[in-house]
Design a protein around this motif. Structure first.
Motif, PDB file in Angstrom:
ATOM      1  N   GLU A  18      43.297  44.049  47.397  1.00  0.00           N
ATOM      2  CA  GLU A  18      43.361  43.441  46.237  1.00  0.00           C
ATOM      3  C   GLU A  18      44.037  43.844  44.386  1.00  0.00           C
ATOM      4  O   GLU A  18      44.512  42.659  44.279  1.00  0.00           O
ATOM      5  CB  GLU A  18      41.370  43.263  45.749  1.00  0.00           C
ATOM      6  CG  GLU A  18      41.642  41.640  45.000  1.00  0.00           C
ATOM      7  CD  GLU A  18      41.646  40.434  44.999  1.00  0.00           C
ATOM      8  OE1 GLU A  18      41.949  40.017  46.415  1.00  0.00           O
ATOM      9  OE2 GLU A  18      41.868  39.979  44.299  1.00  0.00           O
ATOM     10  N   ILE A  19      43.802  44.974  44.231  1.00  0.00           N
ATOM     11  CA  ILE A  19      44.845  45.601  43.148  1.00  0.00           C
ATOM     12  C   ILE A  19      46.071  45.778  43.604  1.00  0.00           C
ATOM     13  O   ILE A  19      47.148  44.994  42.535  1.00  0.00           O
ATOM     14  CB  ILE A  19      44.593  47.211  43.620  1.00  0.00           C
ATOM     15  CG1 ILE A  19      42.950  47.087  42.655  1.00  0.00           C
ATOM     16  CG2 ILE A  19      45.500  47.952  42.629  1.00  0.00           C
ATOM     17  CD1 ILE A  19      42.421  48.637  42.867  1.00  0.00           C
ATOM     18  N   GLU A  21      47.631  43.524  45.856  1.00  0.00           N
ATOM     19  CA  GLU A  21      47.625  41.734  45.429  1.00  0.00           C
ATOM     20  C   GLU A  21      48.223  41.516  43.917  1.00  0.00           C
ATOM     21  O   GLU A  21      48.821  40.253  43.613  1.00  0.00           O
ATOM     22  CB  GLU A  21      46.691  41.464  46.850  1.00  0.00           C
ATOM     23  CG  GLU A  21      46.696  39.667  46.637  1.00  0.00           C
ATOM     24  CD  GLU A  21      48.073  40.034  48.069  1.00  0.00           C
ATOM     25  OE1 GLU A  21      49.031  38.424  46.944  1.00  0.00           O
ATOM     26  OE2 GLU A  21      48.347  40.320  48.353  1.00  0.00           O
ATOM     27  N   ARG A  22      47.144  41.421  43.303  1.00  0.00           N
ATOM     28  CA  ARG A  22      47.422  41.467  42.069  1.00  0.00           C
ATOM     29  C   ARG A  22      48.370  41.305  41.101  1.00  0.00           C
ATOM     30  O   ARG A  22      49.265  40.948  40.523  1.00  0.00           O
ATOM     31  CB  ARG A  22      45.798  41.656  41.472  1.00  0.00           C
ATOM     32  CG  ARG A  22      44.798  40.671  41.961  1.00  0.00           C
ATOM     33  CD  ARG A  22      43.453  40.700  40.430  1.00  0.00           C
ATOM     34  NE  ARG A  22      42.503  40.162  41.441  1.00  0.00           N
ATOM     35  CZ  ARG A  22      40.957  39.843  40.885  1.00  0.00           C
ATOM     36  NH1 ARG A  22      41.521  39.748  39.416  1.00  0.00           N
ATOM     37  NH2 ARG A  22      39.311  39.487  41.804  1.00  0.00           N
ATOM     38  N   LYS A  25      51.352  39.919  43.128  1.00  0.00           N
ATOM     39  CA  LYS A  25      51.452  38.662  42.015  1.00  0.00           C
ATOM     40  C   LYS A  25      52.932  38.720  40.795  1.00  0.00           C
ATOM     41  O   LYS A  25      53.154  37.864  40.738  1.00  0.00           O
ATOM     42  CB  LYS A  25      50.049  38.325  41.887  1.00  0.00           C
ATOM     43  CG  LYS A  25      49.950  36.533  41.799  1.00  0.00           C
ATOM     44  CD  LYS A  25      48.805  35.658  41.891  1.00  0.00           C
ATOM     45  CE  LYS A  25      48.553  34.404  41.581  1.00  0.00           C
ATOM     46  NZ  LYS A  25      49.153  34.343  39.592  1.00  0.00           N
ATOM     47  N   TYR A  26      51.555  39.678  40.248  1.00  0.00           N
ATOM     48  CA  TYR A  26      51.682  40.111  38.371  1.00  0.00           C
ATOM     49  C   TYR A  26      53.257  40.158  38.679  1.00  0.00           C
ATOM     50  O   TYR A  26      54.201  39.551  37.896  1.00  0.00           O
ATOM     51  CB  TYR A  26      50.957  41.090  37.966  1.00  0.00           C
ATOM     52  CG  TYR A  26      51.744  40.732  36.162  1.00  0.00           C
ATOM     53  CD1 TYR A  26      51.751  40.148  35.602  1.00  0.00           C
ATOM     54  CD2 TYR A  26      52.979  41.838  36.110  1.00  0.00           C
ATOM     55  CE1 TYR A  26      51.991  40.246  34.300  1.00  0.00           C
ATOM     56  CE2 TYR A  26      53.097  42.243  34.648  1.00  0.00           C
ATOM     57  CZ  TYR A  26      52.546  41.508  33.658  1.00  0.00           C
ATOM     58  OH  TYR A  26      53.072  41.495  32.481  1.00  0.00           O
ATOM     59  N   TRP A 342      36.883  42.755  37.219  1.00  0.00           N
ATOM     60  CA  TRP A 342      37.761  42.806  37.565  1.00  0.00           C
ATOM     61  C   TRP A 342      38.821  42.004  36.158  1.00  0.00           C
ATOM     62  O   TRP A 342      39.676  42.146  36.150  1.00  0.00           O
ATOM     63  CB  TRP A 342      37.771  41.491  37.985  1.00  0.00           C
ATOM     64  CG  TRP A 342      37.729  42.549  39.214  1.00  0.00           C
ATOM     65  CD1 TRP A 342      36.135  43.011  40.868  1.00  0.00           C
ATOM     66  CD2 TRP A 342      38.770  43.361  41.274  1.00  0.00           C
ATOM     67  NE1 TRP A 342      36.920  44.056  41.549  1.00  0.00           N
ATOM     68  CE2 TRP A 342      38.635  43.888  42.028  1.00  0.00           C
ATOM     69  CE3 TRP A 342      39.707  43.333  40.378  1.00  0.00           C
ATOM     70  CZ2 TRP A 342      39.196  44.477  42.519  1.00  0.00           C
ATOM     71  CZ3 TRP A 342      40.696  43.508  40.767  1.00  0.00           C
ATOM     72  CH2 TRP A 342      40.522  44.417  42.373  1.00  0.00           C
ATOM     73  N   GLN A 343      38.232  41.804  35.549  1.00  0.00           N
ATOM     74  CA  GLN A 343      38.627  41.060  34.198  1.00  0.00           C
ATOM     75  C   GLN A 343      38.948  41.830  33.052  1.00  0.00           C
ATOM     76  O   GLN A 343      39.912  41.668  32.555  1.00  0.00           O
ATOM     77  CB  GLN A 343      37.184  40.676  33.124  1.00  0.00           C
ATOM     78  CG  GLN A 343      37.318  39.184  32.301  1.00  0.00           C
ATOM     79  CD  GLN A 343      35.221  39.114  31.614  1.00  0.00           C
ATOM     80  OE1 GLN A 343      35.086  40.049  31.735  1.00  0.00           O
ATOM     81  NE2 GLN A 343      35.756  38.545  30.653  1.00  0.00           N
ATOM     82  N   ASP A 346      42.617  42.599  35.221  1.00  0.00           N
ATOM     83  CA  ASP A 346      43.403  41.598  34.516  1.00  0.00           C
ATOM     84  C   ASP A 346      44.149  41.504  33.047  1.00  0.00           C
ATOM     85  O   ASP A 346      45.592  41.588  33.080  1.00  0.00           O
ATOM     86  CB  ASP A 346      42.975  40.117  35.205  1.00  0.00           C
ATOM     87  CG  ASP A 346      42.715  39.858  36.761  1.00  0.00           C
ATOM     88  OD1 ASP A 346      43.285  40.969  37.675  1.00  0.00           O
ATOM     89  OD2 ASP A 346      42.033  39.341  37.032  1.00  0.00           O
ATOM     90  N   ASN A 350      48.085  41.689  32.411  1.00  0.00           N
ATOM     91  CA  ASN A 350      48.924  40.914  32.304  1.00  0.00           C
ATOM     92  C   ASN A 350      49.621  41.008  30.425  1.00  0.00           C
ATOM     93  O   ASN A 350      50.566  41.312  30.486  1.00  0.00           O
ATOM     94  CB  ASN A 350      48.067  39.744  32.050  1.00  0.00           C
ATOM     95  CG  ASN A 350      47.639  38.988  33.209  1.00  0.00           C
ATOM     96  OD1 ASN A 350      48.457  39.159  33.795  1.00  0.00           O
ATOM     97  ND2 ASN A 350      46.715  39.195  33.684  1.00  0.00           N
ATOM     98  N   ALA A 355      47.711  49.559  35.439  1.00  0.00           N
ATOM     99  CA  ALA A 355      47.223  48.706  36.947  1.00  0.00           C
ATOM    100  C   ALA A 355      46.137  50.404  36.909  1.00  0.00           C
ATOM    101  O   ALA A 355      46.200  51.265  37.535  1.00  0.00           O
ATOM    102  CB  ALA A 355      47.924  48.508  37.924  1.00  0.00           C
TER     103      ALA A 355
END
Ligand code: PLP
Length: 393
Positions: A18-19, A21-22, A25-26, A342-343, A346, A350, A355
Motif C-alpha cells: 500500500e505504501i 502504491e501511494r 500514484k503521487y 494513514w492520514q 498522506d 503530499n 514517506a
C-alpha cells in the motif's frame, strides 16, 4: 486433499504494498517532485571490507580440492560459534558453544522455533509488533493474546500476573517502536516467566544499536534468564547481512520443561529440516568479530545512529512525542493533531514529499503513530528532517 486452513486466518498484510502504491500514484501525478523514502527497514551501507575479504578468502578455499567444504554442521561451524561465545563474554554473558545455533537469519528461527512448542500453548505478543511473531503462530494454529504497548507504558509493556501465557515474545530494541527495556524491567519479565513456567522468545536483532549501559544487549545479562529464555540475533542490521543471510539463536542447556531440554529439541528440529549456512557466509560473519570487523561495523552503526539523532532532534524541536532513535535505528512518533497513521502518511507525502511507515500497519495500538527509519543516507535523512520541520512548524 486439504491445505492448512490456518492460512485463512492470516490478515493480508498490505502495509508495504500500500505504501509503494501511494508513492507511485503521487510520483506519477507529480513527476517533478522527489519523494524521500524514510520507511525502509533495510540497510543501505555495503558489507564492510573485513567481511568481504574473509568471504573472498573462503571462496578461494572452496575452489581448491584440498580446502573445499561440503555440508557443514547443522548448528554452524565451531569457529563462528566460538566467536559469538566470545562476543557474549565481552558483556559478561557466559555461554557454552553448544548453546549457539547459527542460522540463515533471525526471521527463519523466530518462525521455526514455534515447532518445538506444544500446539496447545498460549502465546503472548505485544501490540504493535514485528509481524512475524503473530503470523507464524497463526499458521501453527495457536491461541494468541496481546499485551498493549502504549504511550502510557513507553511502548514497553510489563508482565501482568493475572495473564497466563506459555510463550512470550519480547523484542528489544523494538521494531517498530525503537523502545528499549531497562535491565530492571527485563528482570520483571524473567521473574514472571520463571514463576509461571513460560518461555520468553527474546528478539535481540538490534542489540548493537544499544548505547545505554542500563539497557541489555542480551536477555542472558538478566539473572534467571537461563531457565526461561531463548535469544534470537542477526547480522542483518548490525553488519549489513540482510542479503547475505546469517543469524544465530541461543538456547541455554538449563532451559527445560517437563524434563525435556529446548536445546535438544531445536538441535533435532534443525538437523531434520536445515542443512546449515554456507561456509563462505559463516567466514564473513566470523570476520564481524575480528578487530577490523568490529571497528568497521561500528562506523556503520554510528552512521545510522547519526541519522537517528538528526530525526530525533527534529521531532524534539517540534515538540512531537516519540520513542526510539537513541538505542535503535527506528523512531516512533505520535502523529500530530490527533491524525491517524494513514492520514499523516498522506499529508507528509503530499505536502513534504517524505514517506514513512504508518504505525497502524504493526497492530491496533500502532494507530495514530508513525515509524521513520535511520537506514537511509545522511543526505536523504538531513533533507527529510528539514522538510518535516518546515511542514510541521
Ligand atoms: N527481528 C526483527 C525485530 C526485525 O526487525 C527483523 C528484520 O527486519 C528480523 C528479526 C529479521 O532479521 P533477519 O534478517 O536476520 O531474518
Amino acid at each position: 486433499m486439504y491445505f492448512n486452513d490456518n492460512f485463512n486466518s492470516l490478515t493480508e498484510n498490505y502495509l508495504f504494498a500500500e505504501i509503494a502504491e501511494r508513492i507511485k500514484k503521487y510520483t506519477t501525478e507529480n513527476p517533478e517532485k522527489k519523494v524521500l523514502k524514510m520507511g525502509i527497514g533495510d540497510v543501505t551501507l555495503p558489507l564492510v571490507p573485513a567481511v568481504t575479504e574473509a568471504m573472498h578468502k573462503a571462496e578461494d578455499e572452496m575452489s581448491q580440492a584440498s580446502t573445499f567444504r561440503g555440508y557443514g554442521p547443522y548448528e554452524g561451524y565451531s569457529f563462528l560459534r566460538e566467536a559469538i561465545k566470545n562476543y557474549y563474554g565481552t558483556f559478561g554473558v557466559k555461554l557454552n558453544a553448544d548453546e549457539i545455533f547459527v542460522s540463515d537469519g533471525a526471521k527463519s528461527d523466530l518462525g521455526n522455533v514455534t515447532e518445538i512448542f506444544s500446539q496447545n500453548n498460549t502465546v503472548l505478543i505485544p501490540d504493535p509488533v514485528y509481524p512475524v511473531y503473530v503470523d507464524s503462530n497463526i499458521i501453527a494454529g495457536r491461541k494468541i493474546i496481546y499485551t498493549a504497548a502504549t504511550e502510557e507504558n513507553g511502548f514497553l509493556p510489563l508482565p501482568d500476573k493475572k495473564i497466563k501465557a506459555d510463550v512470550i515474545y519480547i523484542c528489544s530494541p523494538n521494531n517498530p517502536t525503537g523502545a528499549v527495556y531497562s535491565q530492571e524491567n527485563l528482570k520483571e519479565w524473567v521473574d514472571y516467566a520463571n514463576a509461571s513456567g513460560a518461555v520468553i522468545l527474546y528478539d535481540a536483532a538490534y542489540e548493537r544499536f544499544i548505547s545505554q549501559t542500563e539497557a541489555s544487549r542480551s536477555i542472558f545479562q538478566i539473572e534467571g534468564a537461563r531457565t526461561c529464555a531463548i535469544e534470537f540475533c542477526s547480522f542483518s542490521k548490525t553488519a549489513g547481512f540482510t542479503g547475505t543471510r546469517c543469524g544465530y539463536t541461543v538456547i541455554p542447556n538449563e532451559l527445560e520443561r517437563g524434563g525435556i531440554r529446548a536445546n535438544s529439541l531445536w538441535y533435532r528440529r534443525q538437523s531434520v529440516k536445515f542443512n546449515g549456512v554456507p561456509y563462505v557466509v559463516q567466514r564473513g560473519a566470523e570476520a564481524v568479530f575480528s578487530k577490523d570487523g568490529k571497528e568497521q561495523i561500528q562506523q556503520n552503526i554510528n552512521y545510522y545512529r547519526g541519522n537517528a539523532e538528526i530525526l530525533a532532534n527534529c521531532l524534539y524541536k517540534l515538540g512531537i512525542w516519540y520513542t526510539g532513535g537513541k538505542n535503535s535505528p527506528y523512531i516512533w512518533l505520535k502523529c500530530p493533531e490527533g491524525m491517524k497513521s494513514w492520514q499523516f502518511f498522506d499529508k507528509l507525502l503530499n505536502e513534504a514529499q517524505v514517506a514513512g511507515t504508518p504505525g497502524a500497519g504493526f497492530g491496533k495500538n500502532g494507530e495514530g503513530y508513525f515509524r521513520l527509519t535511520a537506514f537511509g543516507s545522511r543526505e536523504t535523512t538531513t533533507e527529510a528532517a528539514k522538510r518535516i520541520e518546515k511542514f510541521l512548524k
